[in-house]
Design an enzyme around this catalytic site. Structure first.
Site, PDB file in Angstrom:
ATOM      1  N   ASP A   1       9.322  23.311  14.419  1.00 50.96           N
ATOM      2  CA  ASP A   1       9.246  21.929  14.882  1.00 50.96           C
ATOM      3  C   ASP A   1       9.018  20.969  13.718  1.00 50.96           C
ATOM      4  O   ASP A   1       8.634  21.376  12.606  1.00 50.96           O
ATOM      5  CB  ASP A   1       8.124  21.787  15.915  1.00 50.96           C
ATOM      6  CG  ASP A   1       8.493  20.850  17.055  1.00 50.96           C
ATOM      7  OD1 ASP A   1       9.347  19.968  16.842  1.00 50.96           O
ATOM      8  OD2 ASP A   1       7.924  20.996  18.158  1.00 50.96           O
TER       9      ASP A   1
ATOM     10  N   ASP B   1      13.641  16.833  23.998  1.00 52.08           N
ATOM     11  CA  ASP B   1      12.414  17.192  24.700  1.00 52.08           C
ATOM     12  C   ASP B   1      12.498  16.871  26.191  1.00 52.08           C
ATOM     13  O   ASP B   1      11.604  17.236  26.950  1.00 52.08           O
ATOM     14  CB  ASP B   1      11.217  16.438  24.096  1.00 52.08           C
ATOM     15  CG  ASP B   1      10.637  17.146  22.878  1.00 52.08           C
ATOM     16  OD1 ASP B   1      10.970  18.323  22.661  1.00 52.08           O
ATOM     17  OD2 ASP B   1       9.841  16.519  22.158  1.00 52.08           O
TER      18      ASP B   1
END
Length: 690
Positions: free
Chosen positions: A437, A494
């Site tokens: 990430d 997301d």
């Protein structure tokens, strides 16, 4: 005197011409030229007239437009000597190296001590150009701008398609027209970014998904970039891509990232297939069969309890998952996002016996195990920060992002530390997958940050070649062909909202294939939008890409679990060919419908997805016109989800009662009459050439 070179295939041709040993210009780029075409004549035929108010000769839009040639637009090289004097080279031809699929050209200016190398190649399998500029200097210099090889677009390609977006709404297409002057997108976030996917398409008026001319560009770089789309006063047009920078450090060698480019005479789908096939061909998987993915983030967030995670893994396996990924919260003292980034050791409060008990349970279920990292970031509340505040990128007074700072990846000590910590975890645990990430923008433009990240990932790939890596950056903040030279999957957004995902996936398919694009079935009530959507719609939306789950399986009722398992079984039965399929965006005659066709590379079978996002203006569904079929071939088409026909569908379209057969020409020209459906649902049509 003219030197000319041709690099092309059966689909497109690029002709470069150098006048009097000057830097060459792309004098032709378009449909494939016939064998035997006189390319030197092409160079002469393309010369423009001169009239009042102009120079006596038109300065070329060369592969690196030069100030020394009186070029009136954006030049391709902006730099300074060590003393600050501007660079103004006059490059001259030195040598050329040509094969059927590559062309390397070297130009120099001995008085400035500069050498410019242009590297060009054409992939014979995907018809995708890969272009790079390399600048070498005898003396240290500063470079403020270096463009990848500059290409011209013709007057017919007057429409611009750019990409913007935001968190949870990536890959938004912005349409405009070429106008006099320069259209500049300067992404200074230090990463690819949600708002600045590094791509651009120039199209002819009237071009659609399935027809018309397209000139497509993508800059394969994971840092900040700049794009220039310029129309000169004389009407000619150029496109430039390069690194966004506040000035490289004084060095003697500079190079751009690769610029990928492709021409299509078959609409947006023609260029999209080239880009998709490039990634399918170039991305190396630890295994070609893509496993069904489960990620626990939206089930538990930071609240890790071993017994609950084991229960969730068991339920996910029962639904058809084949990989379990433990997300954020397993390390340091990570109970929220304010602490512990940088402390890559297992939290003994949550995992007193390490990760082995969870991994053993997951492996016992027949699942692979994956782990979340955010290596490039650091929290102030961390042991690493307390030991090394000097490892932070930028000023310590900078604005924080998601409660975190950024590590200086150009520092070899930082990279060595991260490699050591990640390697220890990979060596002592059975981990086959990393979710990597990157949750904030950088505090400054820093190409060295991207280079350092590449170096660390390359080192880990070499040490652990069977560990797959997913590129995630708060969702879609770092998706590009540069990071995809090193990773095997991207987390597209997301947002698990299936309505949002339909649009994001559809537009990202202009460059990304299904096999590397993660798409997950989210919670009943979406955590990023608050919408409540049916399990069928969520599951079929995720099944259009690399299928995964990211809900708490404990929330599912019997019907939801049965629907999810059925769609997962369908996906598994088809994934061998589906993950190698070309995604063709369909031109829907109903703006409320997003539709696409996934076609086997051999063309023998396909599946089409038609999602109704909102209520249509008209009562009846408009026929769905397919694409990419053989006109004279016959096809059998059936509904994969016929059981979902509503009782408000009271008529008798042929597809409602069973398979239909017709020629490809009929299906592409007239289309298929579909049963009526509610908004927030979709049809899945399976096709077979007979």
């Amino acid at each position: 005197m003219i030197k000319a070179w041709h690099l092309g295939d059966a689909r497109q041709s690029l002709v470069l011409a150098s006048q009097d040993d000057r830097l060459p210009a792309a004098v032709y780029w378009g449909a494939a030229l016939p064998a035997g075409e006189d390319i030197e004549a092409i160079a002469r035929l393309g010369e423009f007239d001169v009239t009042g108010g102009m120079l006596d000769r038109n300065p070329e839009i060369s592969l690196c437009p030069e100030a020394s040639r009186n070029f009136p637009g954006q030049i391709g090289l902006v730099g300074r000597t060590a003393s600050g004097a501007p660079l103004c080279p006059e490059f001259r031809f030195q040598e050329a190296d040509k094969t059927d699929s590559t062309l390397n050209l070297v130009f120099g200016d001995d008085s400035c001590g500069l050498k410019l190398t242009i590297l060009l190649s054409l992939d014979d399998q995907t018809s995708l150009y890969k272009l790079k500029t390399v600048l070498e200097s005898r003396d240290p210099i500063t470079v403020d701008w270096l463009a990848a090889p500059v290409l011209q677009t013709p007057a017919s390609a007057s429409r611009l398609l750019e990409f913007s977006g935001r968190w949870c709404s990536e890959f938004q297409i912005r349409e405009s027209e070429f106008l006099p002057g320069a259209r500049v997108r300067d992404n200074r976030t230090g990463r690819t970014d949600h708002a600045h996917f590094p791509a651009f398409l120039a199209t002819a008026k009237g071009t659609s998904n399935t027809a018309g001319e397209v000139y497509a560009f993508h800059y394969g770089w994971s840092g900040g970039h700049k794009m220039v789309a310029e129309e000169l006063a004389d009407g000619r047009r150029q496109v430039q891509f390069g690194h966004a920078t506040a000035g490289y450090a004084i060095e003697t060698r500079f190079e751009t990232a690769p610029l990928y480019a492709s021409y299509s005479a078959e609409g947006l789908n023609g260029s999209a297939v080239s880009f998709q096939r490039h990634l399918r061909k170039s991305v190396t998987f630890s295994r070609p069969e893509r496993p069904v993915h489960y990620n626990c983030w939206e089930a538990v967030y930071f609240d890790h309890k071993l017994d609950e995670l084991k229960d969730i893994a068991t339920r996910a396996a029962d639904l058809g998952a084949e990989r379990f990924v433990l997300d954020d919260g397993w390390f340091g003292r990570r109970d929220d996002d304010t602490t512990s980034l940088g402390d890559w050791w297992i939290d003994e409060r949550k995992y007193p016996d390490g990760l082995a008990p969870l991994i053993d349970h997951v492996k016992g279920l027949g699942l692979e195990f994956g782990l979340w990292f955010e290596p490039e970031m650091i929290n102030e509340d961390s042991d690493l920060y307390r030991q090394h505040p000097d490892w932070v990128l930028g000023s310590l007074t900078q604005i924080r992002g998601r409660q975190q700072l950024v590590l200086d990846m150009a520092n070899s000590l930082v990279r060595d530390h991260l490699f050591e910590r990640i390697s220890e975890l990979l060596s002592t645990n059975v981990i086959s997958y990393i979710k990597w990430d990157h949750n904030r923008v950088l505090p400054q433009v820093a190409a060295e940050q991207t280079v350092g990240t590449y170096e660390l990932i390359d080192r880990l790939r070499e040490g652990f070649p069977h560990v797959e890596i997913e590129s995630c950056s708060a969702g879609g903040g770092r998706i590009d062909f540069g990071i995809l030279e090193r990773t095997q999957r991207v987390w597209l957004s997301d947002s698990n909202d299936a309505l949002e995902r339909q649009r994001i996936q559809h537009d990202a398919a202009l460059f990304l294939p299904a096999s590397i694009t993660g798409s997950h079935v989210g919670p009943r009530k979406c955590h990023t939008s608050g919408r409540v959507l049916s399990m069928s719609f969520r599951a079929w939306t995720a099944a259009q890409r690399h299928l995964g789950f990211e809900m708490d399986p404990r929330e599912l009722d019997t019907d939801e679990a049965a629907t999810l398992k059925a769609v997962t079984d369908w996906w598994k039965a088809n994934r061998e060919w589906l993950m190698q399929a070309d995604i063709l965006r369909l031109d829907s005659d109903d703006p409320s419908v997003i539709a696409e066709l996934h076609r086997e590379e051999t063309g023998g079978r396909f599946v089409a997805f038609a999602a109704l996002l909102q209520t249509s203006a008209q009562i009846l569904p408009r026929p769905l016109r397919l694409s990419g079929l053989e006109p004279a071939a016959r096809y059998r088409v059936d509904l994969a989800n016929r059981s979902e026909i509503s009782n408000l569908s009271r008529g008798s379209p042929a597809l409602k009662s069973g398979p239909i057969e017709a020629t490809g020409q009929y299906f592409m020209s007239h289309g298929i009459s579909l049963p009526w459906k509610f908004p927030g649902t979709l049809w899945v049509l399976e096709g077979q050439r007979i």
